[in-house]
Design a protein around this motif. Structure first.
Motif, PDB file in Angstrom:
ATOM      1  N   ALA A   1       0.963  -1.258   0.037  1.00 41.58           N
ATOM      2  CA  ALA A   1      -0.081   0.018  -0.058  1.00 41.58           C
ATOM      3  C   ALA A   1       0.809   1.082   0.107  1.00 41.58           C
ATOM      4  O   ALA A   1       0.476   2.364  -0.215  1.00 41.58           O
ATOM      5  CB  ALA A   1      -1.018  -0.060   1.505  1.00 41.58           C
ATOM      6  N   GLY A   2       2.228   1.006   0.373  1.00 36.23           N
ATOM      7  CA  GLY A   2       2.997   2.302   0.365  1.00 36.23           C
ATOM      8  C   GLY A   2       2.845   3.137   1.655  1.00 36.23           C
ATOM      9  O   GLY A   2       3.460   4.348   1.571  1.00 36.23           O
ATOM     10  N   ASN A   3       2.254   2.578   2.653  1.00 34.14           N
ATOM     11  CA  ASN A   3       1.997   3.229   3.838  1.00 34.14           C
ATOM     12  C   ASN A   3       2.923   2.954   4.991  1.00 34.14           C
ATOM     13  O   ASN A   3       2.768   3.578   6.191  1.00 34.14           O
ATOM     14  CB  ASN A   3       0.676   3.496   4.242  1.00 34.14           C
ATOM     15  N   ALA A   4       3.718   1.790   4.912  1.00 35.14           N
ATOM     16  CA  ALA A   4       4.566   1.346   5.948  1.00 35.14           C
ATOM     17  C   ALA A   4       6.075   0.854   5.390  1.00 35.14           C
ATOM     18  O   ALA A   4       5.811   0.224   4.289  1.00 35.14           O
ATOM     19  CB  ALA A   4       3.838   0.420   6.737  1.00 35.14           C
ATOM     20  N   VAL A   5       6.840   0.892   6.403  1.00 37.16           N
ATOM     21  CA  VAL A   5       8.246   0.431   5.953  1.00 37.16           C
ATOM     22  C   VAL A   5       8.225  -1.311   6.281  1.00 37.16           C
ATOM     23  O   VAL A   5       7.600  -1.677   7.030  1.00 37.16           O
ATOM     24  CB  VAL A   5       9.271   1.042   6.877  1.00 37.16           C
TER      25      VAL A   5
ATOM     26  N   VAL B   1      23.535   8.840   2.420  1.00 36.12           N
ATOM     27  CA  VAL B   1      23.069   9.918   2.699  1.00 36.12           C
ATOM     28  C   VAL B   1      22.387  10.164   4.017  1.00 36.12           C
ATOM     29  O   VAL B   1      22.307   9.188   4.762  1.00 36.12           O
ATOM     30  CB  VAL B   1      21.750   9.866   1.672  1.00 36.12           C
ATOM     31  N   ALA B   2      22.205  11.346   4.340  1.00 34.95           N
ATOM     32  CA  ALA B   2      21.887  11.811   5.741  1.00 34.95           C
ATOM     33  C   ALA B   2      20.536  11.357   5.971  1.00 34.95           C
ATOM     34  O   ALA B   2      20.213  10.740   7.189  1.00 34.95           O
ATOM     35  CB  ALA B   2      21.663  13.330   5.652  1.00 34.95           C
ATOM     36  N   ARG B   3      19.487  11.209   4.984  1.00 38.49           N
ATOM     37  CA  ARG B   3      18.027  10.815   5.442  1.00 38.49           C
ATOM     38  C   ARG B   3      17.464  10.359   4.042  1.00 38.49           C
ATOM     39  O   ARG B   3      17.650  10.875   3.125  1.00 38.49           O
ATOM     40  CB  ARG B   3      17.453  11.664   6.017  1.00 38.49           C
ATOM     41  N   LEU B   4      16.593   9.233   4.093  1.00 39.62           N
ATOM     42  CA  LEU B   4      15.762   8.725   3.035  1.00 39.62           C
ATOM     43  C   LEU B   4      14.386   8.955   3.453  1.00 39.62           C
ATOM     44  O   LEU B   4      13.921   9.002   4.655  1.00 39.62           O
ATOM     45  CB  LEU B   4      16.234   7.515   2.801  1.00 39.62           C
ATOM     46  N   PRO B   5      13.408   9.248   2.499  1.00 43.10           N
ATOM     47  CA  PRO B   5      12.093   8.959   2.641  1.00 43.10           C
ATOM     48  C   PRO B   5      11.480   7.937   3.638  1.00 43.10           C
ATOM     49  O   PRO B   5      12.146   6.768   3.419  1.00 43.10           O
ATOM     50  CB  PRO B   5      11.344   8.904   1.399  1.00 43.10           C
ATOM     51  N   ARG B   6      10.762   8.112   4.542  1.00 37.87           N
ATOM     52  CA  ARG B   6      10.048   7.441   5.608  1.00 37.87           C
ATOM     53  C   ARG B   6      11.096   6.807   6.639  1.00 37.87           C
ATOM     54  O   ARG B   6      11.127   5.667   7.310  1.00 37.87           O
ATOM     55  CB  ARG B   6       9.540   6.311   4.862  1.00 37.87           C
TER      56      ARG B   6
ATOM     57  N   GLU C   1      17.592   2.888  -0.499  1.00 37.70           N
ATOM     58  CA  GLU C   1      16.492   3.005  -1.731  1.00 37.70           C
ATOM     59  C   GLU C   1      17.433   3.013  -2.813  1.00 37.70           C
ATOM     60  O   GLU C   1      18.751   3.121  -3.071  1.00 37.70           O
ATOM     61  CB  GLU C   1      16.036   4.653  -1.742  1.00 37.70           C
ATOM     62  N   ILE C   2      16.811   2.293  -3.797  1.00 39.18           N
ATOM     63  CA  ILE C   2      17.778   1.817  -5.055  1.00 39.18           C
ATOM     64  C   ILE C   2      17.017   2.387  -6.315  1.00 39.18           C
ATOM     65  O   ILE C   2      15.653   2.163  -6.471  1.00 39.18           O
ATOM     66  CB  ILE C   2      18.014   0.450  -5.144  1.00 39.18           C
ATOM     67  N   ALA C   3      17.686   3.028  -7.233  1.00 38.77           N
ATOM     68  CA  ALA C   3      17.248   3.570  -8.719  1.00 38.77           C
ATOM     69  C   ALA C   3      17.902   2.664  -9.635  1.00 38.77           C
ATOM     70  O   ALA C   3      18.998   2.327  -9.349  1.00 38.77           O
ATOM     71  CB  ALA C   3      17.517   4.980  -8.763  1.00 38.77           C
TER      72      ALA C   3
END
Length: 155
Positions: free
Chosen positions: A67-71, A137-142, A147-149
């Motif tokens: 759902a994209g609402n929890a890690v 990085v200092a911080r990532l979303p959530r 994170e991987i692109a």
């Protein structure tokens, strides 16, 4: 003097030149926005994937639930596996596989966990691994750990 041979040769050269010029006038590759319901929906003003010609650009993938609402996961291993599973879902949605990945950019909250992430990463890219950049990085979303692109090539 028989002029048939030079004329035929000249005509062939002109035909080849015209064909080359017309090929250069072919329609340029179109930008195409792609998505799949096999992973969480885009959670902002971005596209899950954008194709241009034979190249597909994957936006950064986070270890979120469907759902994209929890890690999903608490360890770097669990989160890396979740991210790479989602990348696999994106690949399959386009008829591609991990072998089609050309390059990845890995964003990590703590490079001290690099070895653990790398071990899981190696389970997905067993042979002919893609080019890769990894940065802390200092911080990532959530507040996720990774994170991987990816950039992917269609065959």
């Amino acid at each position: 003097m028989d002029i048939r041979y030079p004329l035929a040769r000249g005509l062939a050269a002109c035909t080849a030149l015209a064909a080359a010029l017309l090929a250069g006038c072919a329609a340029p590759a179109q930008r195409q926005v792609l998505s799949t319901t096999q992973i969480y929906p885009a959670i902002g003003p971005y596209s899950q994937m954008v194709a241009h010609g034979n190249t597909v650009y994957f936006s950064g993938v986070l270890p979120l639930n469907a759902a994209g609402n929890a890690v999903q996961g608490t360890t770097i291993e669990e989160q890396t596996r979740a991210v790479l599973d989602f990348i696999g879902a994106k690949l399959r949605s386009q008829g591609l596989s991990y072998d089609d990945v050309l390059s990845t950019t890995v964003y990590m909250k703590d490079l001290g966990e690099f070895a653990a992430m790398n071990k899981v990463y190696g389970e997905y890219f067993r042979s002919a691994a893609p080019a890769r950049a990894t940065v802390e990085v200092a911080r990532l979303p959530r507040d996720v750990k990774i994170e991987i692109a990816a950039i992917v090539g269609r065959r």
